[in-house]
Enzyme design. Structure first.
Site, PDB file in Angstrom:
ATOM      1  N   GLU A  18     -14.308  -0.366   2.880  1.00 19.53           N
ATOM      2  CA  GLU A  18     -14.810   0.922   3.037  1.00 19.53           C
ATOM      3  C   GLU A  18     -13.842   1.925   2.657  1.00 19.53           C
ATOM      4  OE1 GLU A  18     -15.273  -1.469   4.866  1.00 19.53           O
ATOM      5  OE2 GLU A  18     -17.486  -1.987   5.324  1.00 19.53           O
ATOM      6  N   GLU A 606      13.276  -9.365   0.336  1.00 16.28           N
ATOM      7  CA  GLU A 606      12.422  -8.524   1.340  1.00 16.28           C
ATOM      8  C   GLU A 606      12.167  -9.918   2.427  1.00 16.28           C
ATOM      9  OE1 GLU A 606       9.301  -7.395  -1.382  1.00 16.28           O
ATOM     10  OE2 GLU A 606       7.943  -8.568  -0.008  1.00 16.28           O
ATOM     11  N   HIS A 695       7.308   1.782 -14.578  1.00 18.99           N
ATOM     12  CA  HIS A 695       6.322   2.370 -13.565  1.00 18.99           C
ATOM     13  C   HIS A 695       5.960   3.802 -14.293  1.00 18.99           C
ATOM     14  CE1 HIS A 695       8.296  -0.507 -11.218  1.00 18.99           C
ATOM     15  NE2 HIS A 695       7.326  -1.028 -10.636  1.00 18.99           N
TER      16      HIS A 695
END
Ligand code: GLN
Ligand code: ZN
EC number: 2.1.1.14
Length: 759
Positions: A18, A606, A695
Site C-alpha cells: 500500500e 555484496e 542508467h
C-alpha cells in the site's frame, strides 16, 4: 515473571504494498498529502495491531522513504542544496529522489547504499565541518503519540548517534565526521527527554555498527557518547547482522540498560556473555530470524534459552534478530503454496506470533510449550525429507574435484584458440545482455502468466522479440550479439523459476529502497537443473545470424545473494549446487554451437561478510563456484562475466581469480577511475570497461566514447580491450539504445582505423 517480548521493527510497505502505491500516486500528484498521511497512519495502526500480543509495539520504525533519511530530518540535518524554507515531507522526498528527473546539479538526490549486508538501501547522510543539528522533524514523537493514544505499550526505535555518523560520508575534504559527535549528542539528549515526557520507559537505540570490525576511534567514542545522553529513560542498545562477542567487554562499560544480540546471524558464546552481563541489564535474545522466510524451530530455541532464562529471569527478553523490515509481510496472502511448503515458512506477521509464543513457553505455560512442539514439527521433518535433501545432488557436490574448478587450458592458450575461431576485430563491440523490456513484452508475459496467452503463442512472441533484437544489432554492426533476454522478467527470478529447488511467491515483497520492492525467490530444497534452461533461446538466436551469439547466464553467487537462502545448509553449499546446475547449462550451450557464454556476477562483492576477517573465506568459495560453473567450457569457448555496482579495488585479486576470458564492468560513472585497480594489479585477461552509463537517458557522443576508450587503453593493452555499455539495457527505450549503440560502434571503428594507421 513474564518474559518481555518485542520485535526490532516491522515492514512499513504494507501487505499489499500500500505504501508503494500511495507514494507513487503522491509523486504523480494524483493524491494530496493528507491522503498519503492517512495511508501511513493506517499502515502503522495495522502493524501495531499485529504486535499487540507482544510486550511492546515498535514505533519510529515507519519511514516514508528510508529510516536513515528520517533520522537526518529528525536531527535537522539536511544537505545544503536541499535547505530551502521549512523542512517538510517534500524536503524528505527531494533528498531521496532528487528534484527532477534530470537530477540537475543543484538538486541531485543524496547517494544511496546498501544497509549492511542486506538488499535494503539507505540514503547516505552527507556531513560537512560546519554542520549543525537541531530537533527539527516531529514524525517520531507524533507516531509515538499515535501508538500511545491507541492504547499500546510503546518502545520507540532510534538510530543511535554513532551508527548515524558512521553510515554517512564526508562531502568536504580534510575533516572527519566523528568530530561532529559533540554537536550531535545534545540533540539526542533532547529526543530522549521528549520521549520520556511522553511517558515512554524503554527506547531501542540501534547501533548495528558494533557488529562491524570497528577501528579504535569509533569504538572508543561509544562510552563518552552514552554517558552524555543520560536522561532517566532506559536504553536497550541493539546490535544485529553479526556477532559482537569480540567487543562485548567494551559494550558492558556503556551507560545503557540492556543489549540486544542477533543470535541467528552468528554464533555467540551465550553463557560467557550472560556471565559478563552487568547486573541491572537485560539481554534481548534475537532468536527469530528477521531477515529470512523460515519458520523457527521453537523447540530448539526453547532448549537453547531454557538455562539462560533460569539464570536471568525477567532480564531475558525475546525478540526478532533484527527489524522484520527485511522479511515479507504476511504468509496468509499466499494462495499457490502446497500445505507442506507453507508449513516451512513464517513471514513478518507470523514471526511476531513466534516471538510471542516462545515468550509464553519460556514462562512455563504448558499449552505454549506444547504449541512450540507442534509448530516445529514441519521444520524437523523437513530435515530428513529426501525431496529436500536429495542424495544425488549431495553426492555430486561432494565429488566436486579440484580439476572441475579449472578451465582445461591457461588463459594465454585459450586466448590464442579463441582468436582463431572467433575472428573478432580489435576493440570488439558487444552489449551486456538485456535489450529494452518494452510494454509489449511485459503485457505478453503477464497475459501468459494469467493463462490468457498459450505457451506456444508466448514462445512465438518471444521469438519475434529475439528476431527484432538480432536484426537491430546487425544493422548497428555490433560484433558479438545477444538475444536480448526478452523471456526474462528478472535475471535471478528466471533461473529460480526454471531450476528445481526454488519456490517463488505471489506477495513476498520486501523493500529495496523508497517505494521499490523486490520479491526474492526462496531456496527450499537441493538445487538441480532438470532440463536445459536457456539453450533453445540461444540456439534460435544464433540461427538468425552469422555473427557470434553470446549465451547469457546468471552466476551462482548472484543467484544466492538475490534469493532467500535455506538456513539448514551453508551458503557455500547452496552456491555449489547452483554452480553444478550452471555448469551443465554451459556444456549444453557449447554443444548447441554457442561459442561465447557470459556468466553474470554483479552481486559478487555484496555477498562479502560484514567482518573483514571472514572476507577471504567467502571470496575463496565464491570464486570457486564461478569456476565450477565455467569449468565445462572448452578452451576455445570464450567465457565472459559482468559486474556492476562494485568497488573492485579491494577484491581485484578475486576478480582476476575468476579467470573469465573477458570481464565487462561498470566504469563510466567513475570516468574509468575504476580501471586503476585493474592496471595496478596487472589484470591478466580481457576487459570491457563500460563506456556509457545506461542508467541515464543521455546519448553518449562518439568523441566522448573514444576519449574514454583511449583513457582505458593507457591502462590496459589494446588487444585486451572491449567496447560495451556498462550494464544491461532493459530499462532503456529502443530509440535511446539505438542512438547510443550507433555512437559506440562508430567510436570503436574510428579507433580501429586510428590504431591501424599508427601500427
Ligand atoms: N545480463 C544482465 C542484463 O543485461 C546483467 C544485469 C546486471 O548486471 N544487473 O540485464
Ligand atoms: Zn550490470
Amino acid at each position: 515473571m513474564t518474559t518481555t517480548t518485542h520485535v526490532l521493527g516491522y515492514p512499513r510497505i504494507g501487505k499489499q504494498r500500500e505504501l508503494k502505491f500511495a507514494l507513487e500516486k503522491y509523486w504523480r500528484s494524483e493524491i494530496d498529502q493528507d491522503a498519503l498521511q492517512a495511508v501511513g497512519s493506517a499502515l502503522r495502526e495495522n502493524s501495531w495491531q499485529t504486535q499487540s500480543e507482544l510486550s511492546f509495539v515498535a514505533a519510529g520504525d515507519f519511514a516514508w522513504y528510508d529510516h536513515v533519511l528520517t533520522t537526518s530530518l529528525l536531527l535537522g540535518h539536511v544537505p545544503k542544496r536541499h535547505r530551502q524554507g521549512e523542512i517538510d515531507l517534500d524536503t524528505l522526498f527531494r533528498i531521496g529522489r532528487g528534484k527532477s528527473q534530470c537530477s540537475c546539479a543543484g538538486f541531485a538526490a543524496s547517494d544511496m547504499t546498501k544497509w549492511f549486508n542486506t538488499n535494503y538501501h539507505y540514503i547516505v547522510p552527507e556531513f560537512s565541518a560546519d554542520d549543525e543539528f537541531s530537533l527539527a522533524w516531529p514524525q517520531l514523537f507524533e507516531e509515538v503519540k499515535q501508538a500511545l493514544d491507541l492504547g499500546h505499550k510503546v518502545k520507540p526505535v532510534l538510530l543511535g548517534p554513532l551508527s548515524y555518523l558512521y553510515l554517512g560520508k564526508e562531502v568536504e575534504p580534510s575533516f572527519e565526521r566523528l568530530s561532529l559527535l559533540p554537536r550531535l549528542l545534545p540533540v539526542y539528549q533532547q529526543i530522549l527527554t521528549k520521549l520520556h515526557q511522553l511517558g515512554v520507559t524503554w527506547v531501542q537505540t540501534d547501533e548495528p555498527i558494533l557488529a562491524l570490525d570497528l577501528d579504535a576511534r569509533w569504538l572508543d567514542a561509544f562510552k563518552p557518547a552514552y554517558q552524555a545522553i543520560d536522561c532517566g529513560l532506559k536504553i536497550l542498545l541493539t546490535t544485529y547482522f553479526d556477532a559482537i562477542d569480540s567487543v562485548f567487554e567494551r559494550i558492558v562499560e556503556l551507560n545503557v540498560d540492556g543489549i540486544h544480540i542477533d543470535l541467528s546471524a552468528a554464533e555467540h558464546p551465550l553463557p560467557a556473555l550472560v556471565k559478563a552481563l552487568p547486573e541491572h541489564w537485560v539481554l534481548s535474545a534475537g532468536v527469530v530470524n528477521g531477515r529470512n522466510v523460515w519458520r523457527a524451530n521453537l523447540n530448539e530455541k526453547l532448549a537453547q534459552l531454557g538455562d539462560i532464562k533460569a539464570l536471568l529471569g525477567e532480564r531475558l527478553w525475546i525478540a526478532s534478530s533484527c527489524s522484520l523490515l527485511h522479511s515479507p509481510v504476511d504468509l496468509e496472502l499466499e494462495r499457490d503454496l502446497t500445505p507442506e511448503t507453507r508449513s516451512w515458512f513464517a513471514f513478518a506477521k507470523q514471526k511476531v506470533a513466534e516471538v510471542a509464543l516462545l515468550g509464553r513457553a519460556l514462562d512455563g505455560d504448558e499449552a505454549a510449550i506444547h504449541a512450540c512442539h507442534q509448530y516445529s514439527q514441519p521444520i524437523i521433518e523437513r530435515g530428513s525429507a529426501e525431496h529436500v535433501n536429495k542424495p544425488n545432488v549431495q553426492q555430486r557436490v561432494n565429488r566436486i574435484s579440484a580439476a572441475m574448478a579449472e578451465r582445461s587450458a591457461p588463459y594465454s592458450e585459450r586466448a590464442a584458440h579463441q582468436a582463431e575461431v572467433l575472428k573478432l576485430p580489435l576493440l570488439p563491440t558487444t552489449t551486456i545482455g538485456s535489450f529494452p523490456q518494452t510494454g509489449e513484452i511485459r503485457l505478453q508475459r503477464s497475459a501468459y502468466r494469467s493463462g490468457k496467452l498459450s505457451q506456444a503463442d508466448y514462445q512465438q512472441a518471444i521469438k519475434g522479440h529475439i528476431q527484432d533484437a538480432v536484426a537491430r544489432q546487425e544493422a548497428l554492426d555490433l560484433d558479438v550479439l545477444v538475444h536480448g533476454e526478452a523471456e526474462r522478467n528478472d535475471m535471478v527470478e528466471y533461473f529460480a523459476e526454471h531450476l528445481a529447488g526454488f519456490q517463488t511467491t505471489q506477495f513476498g515483497w520486501v523493500q529495496s529502497y523508497g517505494s521499490r520492492c523486490v520479491k526474492p525467490a526462496i531456496v527450499v530444497a537441493d538445487i538441480e537443473r532438470e532440463q536445459p534452461i536457456t539453450v533453445e533461446w540461444s540456439r534460435y538466436a544464433q540461427s538468425l545470424t552469422a555473427k557470434k551469439m553470446k549465451g547469457m547466464l546468471t552466476g551462482p553467487v548472484t543467484i544466492l545473494c538475490w534469493t532467500f537462502p535455506r538456513e539448514d545448509i551453508s551458503r557455500q553449499t547452496i552456491t555449489e549446487q547452483l554452480a553444478l546446475a550452471l555448469r551443465d547449462e554451459v556444456a549444453d550451450l557449447q554443444q548447441a554451437g554457442i561459442e561465447i557464454i557470459q556468466i553474470d556476477e554483479p552481486a559478487i562483492r555484496e555477498g562479502l561478510p560484514l567482518k573483514v576477517s571472514q572476507h577471504q573465506a567467502y571470496l575463496d568459495w565464491a570464486v570457486r563456484a564461478f569456476k565450477i560453473a565455467a569449468g565445462s567450457a572448452a578452451p576455445q569457448t570464450q567465457i565472459h562475466t559482468h559486474m556492476c555496482y562494485s568497488e573492485f579495488n579491494e577484491i581485484i585479486e578475486s576478480v582476476a581469480a575468476l579467470d573469465a576470458d573477458v570481464i565487462t564492468i561498470e566504469t563510466s560513472r567513475s570516468n574509468m577511475e575504476l580501471l586503476q585497480a585493474f592496471e595496478e594489479f596487472n589484470y591478466p585477461n580481457a576487459i570491457g570497461p563500460g563506456v556509457y552509463d545506461i542508467h541515464s537517458p543521455n546519448i553518449p557522443q562518439v568523441e566522448w566514447i573514444e576519449g574514454l576508450v583511449e583513457k582505458a587503453a593507457r591502462k590496459i593493452p589494446l588487444q585486451r580491450l572491449w567496447v560495451n555499455p556498462d550494464c544491461g539495457l532493459k530499462t532503456r527505450t529502443w530509440p535511446e539504445t539505438e542512438a547510443a549503440l550507433t555512437n559506440l560502434v562508430l567510436a570503436a571503428k574510428s579507433l580501429r582505423r586510428k590504431y591501424a594507421q599508427s601500427a
